[in-house]
Design a protein around this motif. Structure first.
Motif, PDB file in Angstrom:
ATOM      1  N   ALA A  45       0.827  -1.204   0.000  1.00  0.00           N
ATOM      2  CA  ALA A  45       0.000   0.000   0.000  1.00  0.00           C
ATOM      3  C   ALA A  45       0.858   1.249   0.000  1.00  0.00           C
ATOM      4  O   ALA A  45       0.585   2.218  -0.715  1.00  0.00           O
ATOM      5  N   THR A  46       1.924   1.234   0.786  1.00  0.00           N
ATOM      6  CA  THR A  46       2.812   2.393   0.843  1.00  0.00           C
ATOM      7  C   THR A  46       3.540   2.593  -0.474  1.00  0.00           C
ATOM      8  O   THR A  46       3.711   3.716  -0.950  1.00  0.00           O
ATOM      9  N   ALA A  47       3.935   1.511  -1.076  1.00  0.00           N
ATOM     10  CA  ALA A  47       4.677   1.629  -2.339  1.00  0.00           C
ATOM     11  C   ALA A  47       3.810   2.189  -3.453  1.00  0.00           C
ATOM     12  O   ALA A  47       4.297   2.869  -4.353  1.00  0.00           O
ATOM     13  N   GLU A  48       2.481   1.955  -3.353  1.00  0.00           N
ATOM     14  CA  GLU A  48       1.618   2.417  -4.424  1.00  0.00           C
ATOM     15  C   GLU A  48       1.138   3.862  -4.237  1.00  0.00           C
ATOM     16  O   GLU A  48       0.623   4.462  -5.145  1.00  0.00           O
ATOM     17  N   ALA A  49       1.235   4.398  -3.012  1.00  0.00           N
ATOM     18  CA  ALA A  49       0.712   5.737  -2.760  1.00  0.00           C
ATOM     19  C   ALA A  49       1.603   6.783  -3.418  1.00  0.00           C
ATOM     20  O   ALA A  49       2.820   6.663  -3.446  1.00  0.00           O
ATOM     21  N   VAL A  50       0.969   7.855  -3.910  1.00  0.00           N
ATOM     22  CA  VAL A  50       1.744   8.945  -4.495  1.00  0.00           C
ATOM     23  C   VAL A  50       2.308   9.799  -3.369  1.00  0.00           C
ATOM     24  O   VAL A  50       1.792   9.831  -2.244  1.00  0.00           O
ATOM     25  N   LEU A  93      -1.863  15.720  10.105  1.00  0.00           N
ATOM     26  CA  LEU A  93      -1.137  16.754   9.379  1.00  0.00           C
ATOM     27  C   LEU A  93      -0.887  16.335   7.933  1.00  0.00           C
ATOM     28  O   LEU A  93      -1.103  17.108   6.991  1.00  0.00           O
ATOM     29  N   SER A  94      -0.450  15.087   7.726  1.00  0.00           N
ATOM     30  CA  SER A  94      -0.157  14.609   6.372  1.00  0.00           C
ATOM     31  C   SER A  94      -1.419  14.506   5.530  1.00  0.00           C
ATOM     32  O   SER A  94      -1.405  14.778   4.323  1.00  0.00           O
ATOM     33  N   ALA A  95      -2.536  14.134   6.157  1.00  0.00           N
ATOM     34  CA  ALA A  95      -3.794  14.051   5.412  1.00  0.00           C
ATOM     35  C   ALA A  95      -4.287  15.440   5.024  1.00  0.00           C
ATOM     36  O   ALA A  95      -4.796  15.651   3.916  1.00  0.00           O
ATOM     37  N   SER A  96      -4.147  16.417   5.939  1.00  0.00           N
ATOM     38  CA  SER A  96      -4.646  17.765   5.665  1.00  0.00           C
ATOM     39  C   SER A  96      -3.862  18.446   4.553  1.00  0.00           C
ATOM     40  O   SER A  96      -4.437  19.192   3.747  1.00  0.00           O
ATOM     41  N   TYR A  97      -2.579  18.179   4.457  1.00  0.00           N
ATOM     42  CA  TYR A  97      -1.734  18.872   3.482  1.00  0.00           C
ATOM     43  C   TYR A  97      -1.482  18.038   2.209  1.00  0.00           C
ATOM     44  O   TYR A  97      -0.605  18.371   1.428  1.00  0.00           O
ATOM     45  N   GLY A  98      -2.221  16.969   2.028  1.00  0.00           N
ATOM     46  CA  GLY A  98      -2.139  16.224   0.768  1.00  0.00           C
ATOM     47  C   GLY A  98      -0.850  15.447   0.587  1.00  0.00           C
ATOM     48  O   GLY A  98      -0.263  15.484  -0.498  1.00  0.00           O
ATOM     49  N   MET A  99      -0.419  14.727   1.635  1.00  0.00           N
ATOM     50  CA  MET A  99       0.784  13.873   1.542  1.00  0.00           C
ATOM     51  C   MET A  99       0.374  12.425   1.832  1.00  0.00           C
ATOM     52  O   MET A  99       0.566  11.906   2.935  1.00  0.00           O
ATOM     53  N   LEU A 154       3.061   9.675   3.078  1.00  0.00           N
ATOM     54  CA  LEU A 154       3.422   9.873   4.480  1.00  0.00           C
ATOM     55  C   LEU A 154       2.264   9.465   5.388  1.00  0.00           C
ATOM     56  O   LEU A 154       2.475   8.858   6.454  1.00  0.00           O
ATOM     57  N   HIS A 155       1.042   9.782   4.967  1.00  0.00           N
ATOM     58  CA  HIS A 155      -0.124   9.415   5.768  1.00  0.00           C
ATOM     59  C   HIS A 155      -0.217   7.895   5.943  1.00  0.00           C
ATOM     60  O   HIS A 155      -0.455   7.391   7.059  1.00  0.00           O
ATOM     61  N   GLN A 156      -0.030   7.154   4.868  1.00  0.00           N
ATOM     62  CA  GLN A 156      -0.104   5.696   4.945  1.00  0.00           C
ATOM     63  C   GLN A 156       1.026   5.128   5.795  1.00  0.00           C
ATOM     64  O   GLN A 156       0.838   4.174   6.562  1.00  0.00           O
ATOM     65  N   GLU A 157       2.213   5.691   5.651  1.00  0.00           N
ATOM     66  CA  GLU A 157       3.345   5.222   6.445  1.00  0.00           C
ATOM     67  C   GLU A 157       3.072   5.437   7.934  1.00  0.00           C
ATOM     68  O   GLU A 157       3.321   4.555   8.762  1.00  0.00           O
ATOM     69  N   LEU A 215      11.276  10.293   4.983  1.00  0.00           N
ATOM     70  CA  LEU A 215      10.049  10.443   4.214  1.00  0.00           C
ATOM     71  C   LEU A 215       9.392  11.799   4.490  1.00  0.00           C
ATOM     72  O   LEU A 215       8.845  12.438   3.578  1.00  0.00           O
ATOM     73  N   ILE A 216       9.444  12.261   5.734  1.00  0.00           N
ATOM     74  CA  ILE A 216       8.892  13.590   6.058  1.00  0.00           C
ATOM     75  C   ILE A 216       9.635  14.677   5.308  1.00  0.00           C
ATOM     76  O   ILE A 216       9.025  15.591   4.717  1.00  0.00           O
TER      77      ILE A 216
END
Length: 701
Positions: free
Chosen positions: A597-602, A655-661, A664-667, A689-690
């Motif tokens: 899942a992490t590998a596939e996320a943009v 934070l990662s979800a709000s700013y479109g990352m 990072l969110h999945q990780e 990653l951050i």
């Protein structure tokens, strides 16, 4: 005469005493003798006919010359007949009859020629004494004539010629005695030559036959050895499956029981069962690896991998053991290390875990350092020499221990086997794996000052390959279809998936799996390879052939006790995304799902970022970016503190979800699951990653 015995030669003829062996030699030599006979007889026949010129000079054109023409033509035709009859497929007796006829014609020709020359000899003409020995030498030199026949024919011919000489000049004449001496010498030399030749050729033939028999025996032994290896491979494959299948139920049940409320005595017994089962599983893996190496059937996969991820995974596996002993476990790598390399990450990880695990096991105090450095290979663009090492501050090894530490079932100090366990296969397997990857595992050690195990590999730069289909984000539960024909395995997989927060759906055969995929919402499939009604490979092929593109591209993970490379490669060719060896471990199952899942996320959701910038305006967006970086730094500081780790990860996820990352969110969500399960994970990967995500976010202008 000596008794017939294979390989023995007659002292009188040089031929084999064993009739069958002599016949075999004749059959083997006959094609070569045919070529010799064709050449000799054509030349001899032509020369014999050409000698008519000498007869014409000596006899003129009278009756004597016509008699010689008839005899010489008959002899020449007989010689040419031998040339025609010298064919490998024709019987040798035919050639022998022609030889007998030719010798008789030659003797007759010589007798007639001498008889016609007597008047000239008595009148003082010189007698060709040196011509007489030529015929015996020719007879013995023709190898195709059996030696016994050659002796008879040469002796008879010599006696007839000598009789003619005696009749013409008398026995007391010096020239007659000289002729007798020449004939005896010619027959003796010809006989000695022929016996020596027979011995030489037959010894060579016997040696060739012995070598051929040895080659055949070795080929037969190799074929039997290959059959034995194949049988051993089949036995190991069957035993691997038969042992892993019940072991999966045992260890899976233990893992599920450990998550329930237990009395201290019960938990202690379960931990003992888990340790014993894990040791049995590791021993089974080592035995199978050693068998594959000995059978030269070890195959390496070539794929792109992150060396940093491999190092971090090794650190994660060995960190708990080091922490329990109060050791420092550090990972060091050079900044020149490429982000992706091409090789076999599973085998590399296996070697590094083995070396690091041994270092932790035998080190009582101090530290263990896992390090890797890389340099680009000169004149070979895109290839790097990667030097891996594991050093410790343990007891070290004596000189004799360093010599045998890489042997199977050996350890540096055999007393450690009683204290720490193990059977001494790990280093032997690691050395063979490193050799298969093109390196050499070596050890440097000083007693009392620790040891360093190191090896170097030349690896090309890798490129990330796109996966077949993305998994849903791990932030929400996944609907996972479990396909296994054994109820015990389905119960274990169902319990492990539930404990990870996913929704399992279990079926017992391939047809039921296809029906579930068609009627239910399925996010991923956990598939057993060996089933009764439909093989796992056939089911995977049918899934990939579904008309619905979404269902056809479902991520499929193989949970199997059969780890034979051929079957696994066939599944990989059909788009299988991962292999989970039985017995199934909860941490491996969670990591497999989270990793894909992490590998596939943009990295950055550019559409969401564009919407935020439009809603907030550029000035507010710039201030928001600065606040985002400051908040991420504060979260990182708190994550390092175990008491605030969970709350810091929760804020970092928001934070990662709000700013479109999304990556990072999945990780962070995956790390939250590991933290909740009490697992230890490396901080370096999250920090990197951050930084990458923030830098990419700030670059969008």
């Amino acid at each position: 005469m000596v008794l017939h015995q294979e390989g023995k030669l007659s002292r009188w003829t040089g031929e084999f005493l064993d009739g069958d062996q002599e016949q075999a030699f004749q059959a083997d030599a006959w094609p070569g003798l045919c070529r010799q006979l064709r050449l000799i007889t054509v030349i001899a026949g032509s020369l014999y006919v050409a000698m008519l010129y000498l007869n014409w000079k000596g006899f003129g054109t009278g009756l004597e010359f016509r008699i010689m023409v008839a005899l010489r033509l008959a002899t020449g035709v007989s010689l040419w007949g031998i040339a025609l009859a010298s064919r490998p497929r024709w019987p040798q007796r035919r050639v022998h009859v022609l030889f007998l006829l030719t010798i008789l014609l030659m003797v007759t020709t010589r007798l007639v020629e001498n008889h016609l020359s007597i008047p000239r000899l008595t009148s003082g003409a010189p007698l060709p004494v040196l011509v007489f020995p030529v015929m015996p030498l020719i007879i013995f030199a023709i190898i195709a004539i059996p030696l016994r026949l050659a002796v008879v024919w040469s002796g008879v011919g010599a006696l007839l010629l000598l009789r003619d000489q005696v009749f013409a000049l008398g026995m007391e004449a010096p020239i007659t005695q000289l002729t007798l001496l020449n004939l005896v010498m010619a027959n003796g030399v010809g006989y000695a030559f022929r016996v020596a030749w027979n011995r030489f050729t037959r010894r060579d033939f016997a040696l060739r036959r012995a070598l051929e028999r040895e080659v055949v025996e070795r080929q037969r032994a190799e074929a039997e050895a290959r059959k034995a290896d194949a049988a051993k491979g089949r036995f190991l494959a069957v035993m691997s499956h038969e042992i892993r299948t019940p072991l999966n139920g045992v260890l899976g049940g233990v893992q599920l029981l450990q998550e329930t409320s237990l009395l201290p005595e019960q938990r202690q017994l379960l931990e003992m069962l888990a340790r014993s089962g894990n040791q049995l599983s590791l021993l089974l893996d080592d035995v199978l690896d050693l068998a594959r190496i000995e059978a030269e059937r070890l195959e390496l996969n070539q794929e792109a991998f992150s060396p940093v991820e491999v190092l971090n995974s090794v650190h994660a596996v060995c960190y708990a053991g080091a922490l329990a002993k109060g050791l420092t476990l550090r990972v060091e790598y050079s900044p020149e290390l490429p982000p992706l390399l091409q090789g076999d990450p599973l085998r590399l990880r296996q070697v590094l875990i083995n070396l690091t695990g041994n270092a932790v096991k035998f080190t009582e105090q101090g530290e263990v350092v896992l390090a890797v450095s890389s340099t680009e290979v000169p004149d070979r663009s895109g290839e790097y020499t990667c030097a891996f090492s594991v050093r410790d501050t343990g007891p070290g090894l004596e000189a004799d221990a360093r010599q045998r530490v890489f042997l199977p079932f050996e350890q540096g100090n055999m007393s450690t086997q009683r204290r720490h366990g193990g059977v001494g296969l790990g280093l032997a397997i690691s050395r063979e794996l490193v050799a298969a990857m093109g390196g050499e595992l070596r050890v440097e050690s000083v007693p009392g000052r620790g040891s360093t195990f190191a090896f170097s590999l030349v690896l090309p730069r890798g490129e990330r390959a796109e996966s077949l289909a993305p998994l849903p984000a791990p932030g929400r539960p996944l609907s996972v279809l479990v396909v296994d024909d054994l109820e015990a395995n389905r119960i274990v997989a169902e319990g492990l998936l539930k404990s990870l927060g996913h929704r399992p759906l279990t079926v017992g055969n391939g047809l039921a799996a296809l029906e579930a995929i068609a009627s239910e919402h399925v996010d991923a499939v956990l598939l057993d390879l060996h089933m009764q009604d439909m093989d796992g490979l056939d089911l995977l092929h049918r899934i990939r052939g579904l008309s619905d593109p979404r269902r056809a591209k479902l991520p499929v993970f193989l949970a199997t006790a059969d780890l034979e490379t051929g079957r696994l490669q066939a599944c990989l060719d059909l788009g299988m995304q991962g292999v989970l060896p039985k017995p199934i471990r909860k941490a491996q199952l969670a990591a497999l799902l989270a990793e894909v899942a992490t590998a596939e996320a943009v990295l950055i959701d550019t559409l969401r970022v564009a919407q935020l910038r439009a809603d907030l305006g550029e000035d507010v967006w710039a201030a928001a970016l600065a606040a985002c970086r400051a908040s991420a730094a504060a979260c990182l500081q708190e994550v390092a503190d175990p008491t605030h780790q969970a709350s810091a990860l929760h804020r970092l996820a928001g934070l990662s979800a709000s700013y479109g990352m999304p990556r990072l969110h999945q990780e962070v969500r995956a790390l939250e699951a590991l933290t909740a399960a009490g697992k230890v994970w490396p901080l370096d990967h999250l920090r990197g990653l951050i930084e990458v995500s923030l830098a990419e976010l700030e670059s969008l202008r």
